[in-house]
Design a protein around this motif. Structure first.
Motif, PDB file in Angstrom:
ATOM      1  N   PRO A  32       0.825  -1.141  -0.029  1.00 27.58           N
ATOM      2  CA  PRO A  32       0.072  -0.045  -0.010  1.00 27.58           C
ATOM      3  C   PRO A  32       0.827   1.329  -0.072  1.00 27.58           C
ATOM      4  N   LYS A  33       0.460   2.497  -0.698  1.00 28.50           N
ATOM      5  CA  LYS A  33       1.084   3.706  -0.610  1.00 28.50           C
ATOM      6  C   LYS A  33       1.390   4.112   0.995  1.00 28.50           C
ATOM      7  N   TRP A  34       0.552   3.921   1.783  1.00 28.49           N
ATOM      8  CA  TRP A  34       0.649   4.569   3.096  1.00 28.49           C
ATOM      9  C   TRP A  34       1.471   3.828   3.860  1.00 28.49           C
ATOM     10  N   LEU A  35       2.143   2.883   3.448  1.00 27.88           N
ATOM     11  CA  LEU A  35       3.485   2.185   4.236  1.00 27.88           C
ATOM     12  C   LEU A  35       4.430   3.409   4.462  1.00 27.88           C
ATOM     13  N   VAL A  36       5.231   3.312   5.630  1.00 22.54           N
ATOM     14  CA  VAL A  36       6.128   4.571   6.145  1.00 22.54           C
ATOM     15  C   VAL A  36       7.116   4.538   5.318  1.00 22.54           C
ATOM     16  N   ASP A  37       7.863   3.613   4.846  1.00 15.49           N
ATOM     17  CA  ASP A  37       9.055   3.687   4.068  1.00 15.49           C
ATOM     18  C   ASP A  37       9.609   2.647   3.478  1.00 15.49           C
ATOM     19  N   ASP A  38      10.722   2.441   2.911  1.00 16.05           N
ATOM     20  CA  ASP A  38      11.194   1.158   2.059  1.00 16.05           C
ATOM     21  C   ASP A  38      11.435   0.014   2.983  1.00 16.05           C
ATOM     22  N   ILE A  39      11.643   0.305   4.242  1.00 15.57           N
ATOM     23  CA  ILE A  39      11.874  -0.742   5.254  1.00 15.57           C
ATOM     24  C   ILE A  39      10.377  -1.779   5.311  1.00 15.57           C
ATOM     25  N   ALA A  40       9.499  -0.925   5.387  1.00 12.73           N
ATOM     26  CA  ALA A  40       8.005  -1.315   5.562  1.00 12.73           C
ATOM     27  C   ALA A  40       7.423  -1.892   4.214  1.00 12.73           C
ATOM     28  N   ARG A  41       7.796  -1.392   3.105  1.00  7.01           N
ATOM     29  CA  ARG A  41       7.591  -2.192   1.823  1.00  7.01           C
ATOM     30  C   ARG A  41       8.347  -3.213   1.586  1.00  7.01           C
ATOM     31  N   LYS A  42       9.459  -3.295   1.977  1.00  7.03           N
ATOM     32  CA  LYS A  42      10.481  -4.648   1.827  1.00  7.03           C
ATOM     33  C   LYS A  42       9.802  -5.792   2.521  1.00  7.03           C
ATOM     34  N   GLU A  43       9.559  -5.420   3.879  1.00  9.45           N
ATOM     35  CA  GLU A  43       8.893  -6.414   4.661  1.00  9.45           C
ATOM     36  C   GLU A  43       7.468  -6.826   4.353  1.00  9.45           C
ATOM     37  N   TRP A  44       6.602  -6.011   3.648  1.00 16.18           N
ATOM     38  CA  TRP A  44       5.471  -6.305   3.209  1.00 16.18           C
ATOM     39  C   TRP A  44       5.706  -7.210   2.002  1.00 16.18           C
ATOM     40  N   ARG A  45       6.708  -7.236   1.060  1.00 17.47           N
ATOM     41  CA  ARG A  45       6.957  -8.105  -0.099  1.00 17.47           C
ATOM     42  C   ARG A  45       7.372  -9.450   0.688  1.00 17.47           C
ATOM     43  N   ASP A  61      -6.725  -9.025   4.752  1.00 13.72           N
ATOM     44  CA  ASP A  61      -5.701  -8.806   6.036  1.00 13.72           C
ATOM     45  C   ASP A  61      -4.723  -7.666   5.454  1.00 13.72           C
ATOM     46  N   LEU A  62      -5.157  -6.925   4.372  1.00 15.43           N
ATOM     47  CA  LEU A  62      -4.243  -5.879   3.930  1.00 15.43           C
ATOM     48  C   LEU A  62      -4.009  -4.986   4.882  1.00 15.43           C
ATOM     49  N   ASN A  63      -4.826  -4.301   5.616  1.00 16.21           N
ATOM     50  CA  ASN A  63      -4.838  -3.419   6.573  1.00 16.21           C
ATOM     51  C   ASN A  63      -3.910  -4.051   8.017  1.00 16.21           C
ATOM     52  N   ASN A  64      -4.076  -5.056   8.145  1.00 14.31           N
ATOM     53  CA  ASN A  64      -3.188  -5.793   9.440  1.00 14.31           C
ATOM     54  C   ASN A  64      -1.984  -6.075   8.870  1.00 14.31           C
ATOM     55  N   LEU A  65      -1.771  -6.434   7.495  1.00 16.39           N
ATOM     56  CA  LEU A  65      -0.298  -6.750   7.150  1.00 16.39           C
ATOM     57  C   LEU A  65       0.341  -5.340   7.125  1.00 16.39           C
ATOM     58  N   GLY A  66      -0.479  -4.117   6.716  1.00 10.95           N
ATOM     59  CA  GLY A  66       0.331  -3.023   6.597  1.00 10.95           C
ATOM     60  C   GLY A  66       0.622  -2.665   8.014  1.00 10.95           C
ATOM     61  N   GLY A  67      -0.210  -2.615   8.856  1.00 11.72           N
ATOM     62  CA  GLY A  67       0.214  -2.161  10.281  1.00 11.72           C
ATOM     63  C   GLY A  67       1.339  -2.872  10.702  1.00 11.72           C
ATOM     64  N   TYR A  68       1.430  -4.172  10.564  1.00 15.33           N
ATOM     65  CA  TYR A  68       2.550  -4.855  10.855  1.00 15.33           C
ATOM     66  C   TYR A  68       3.863  -4.225  10.437  1.00 15.33           C
ATOM     67  N   CYS A  69       3.696  -3.936   9.071  1.00 14.52           N
ATOM     68  CA  CYS A  69       4.891  -3.561   8.359  1.00 14.52           C
ATOM     69  C   CYS A  69       5.366  -2.254   8.860  1.00 14.52           C
ATOM     70  N   ASN A  70       4.403  -1.394   8.989  1.00 13.24           N
ATOM     71  CA  ASN A  70       4.800  -0.003   9.699  1.00 13.24           C
ATOM     72  C   ASN A  70       5.310  -0.093  11.017  1.00 13.24           C
ATOM     73  N   ALA A  71       4.816  -1.073  11.804  1.00 11.67           N
ATOM     74  CA  ALA A  71       5.264  -1.334  13.281  1.00 11.67           C
ATOM     75  C   ALA A  71       6.802  -1.751  13.119  1.00 11.67           C
ATOM     76  N   PHE A  72       7.022  -2.528  12.170  1.00 11.65           N
ATOM     77  CA  PHE A  72       8.467  -3.114  11.844  1.00 11.65           C
ATOM     78  C   PHE A  72       9.404  -2.159  11.640  1.00 11.65           C
ATOM     79  N   ALA A  73       9.059  -1.212  10.577  1.00  8.92           N
ATOM     80  CA  ALA A  73       9.834  -0.451   9.970  1.00  8.92           C
ATOM     81  C   ALA A  73      10.281   0.821  11.255  1.00  8.92           C
ATOM     82  N   ASN A  74       9.063   1.145  12.014  1.00  5.83           N
ATOM     83  CA  ASN A  74       9.327   1.907  13.134  1.00  5.83           C
ATOM     84  C   ASN A  74      10.297   0.995  14.276  1.00  5.83           C
TER      85      ASN A  74
END
Length: 151
Positions: A32-45, A61-74
């Motif tokens: 999703p475009k709303w992921l915070v950065d490249d770390i979150a996008r890489k984790e998403w993939r 599951d899109l929102n929960n996966l995105g939430g996980y990826c943003n939390a991971f990046a942070n």
């Protein structure tokens, strides 16, 4: 005799339940475009690829996966910052200097807790994957018994 019929009925019921909650995965192809950065996008993939192999996630599951990826990046960012700091810092007060916990530790801990919550919701914990594996194993055993009998 009755037990065999109940096993077949149970297996059919499980398959129907699984089919009724399975959703498409077309929205998971790109982060999703709303992921915070490249770390979150890489984790998403990475996680979508892994979870898709065990057929565990879908569009819902899109929102929960995105939430996980943003939390991971942070969490990664907080850990990087904390790596160059001490866990306790000196704080000057009216009564002198006291030692307090570095606030970055709490920030890091908060993101770790957020990751755990989202991971549980998305089937990324060992417990949730074992539950899925148990159901799939039972289903395979039921199919074998149905085809070949109780050998």
């Amino acid at each position: 005799m009755q037990k065999g019929n109940l096993t077949v009925i149970t297996g059919q019921k499980r398959r129907t339940e699984e089919e009724s909650v399975t959703t498409d995965k077309n929205q998971l192809k790109r982060p999703p475009k709303w992921l915070v950065d490249d770390i979150a996008r890489k984790e998403w993939r990475r996680i979508v690829k892994e979870l898709s192999q065990i057929n565990l996630v879908g569009n819902l599951d899109l929102n929960n996966l995105g939430g996980y990826c943003n939390a991971f990046a942070n969490y990664v960012k907080a850990t990087e910052i904390l790596k160059d700091q001490t866990y306790y810092i000196d704080r000057e007060t009216r009564n002198g200097i006291i030692v307090v916990k570095n606030p970055m530790v709490d920030i890091q801990k908060g993101f770790a807790e957020e990751m755990r919550k989202f991971a549980g919701l998305c089937g990324m914990t060992i417990d949730s994957r074992l539950k899925v594996a148990a159901v799939k194993t039972e289903s395979k055993e039921d199919n074998i018994k149905r085809q070949f009998g109780n050998i």
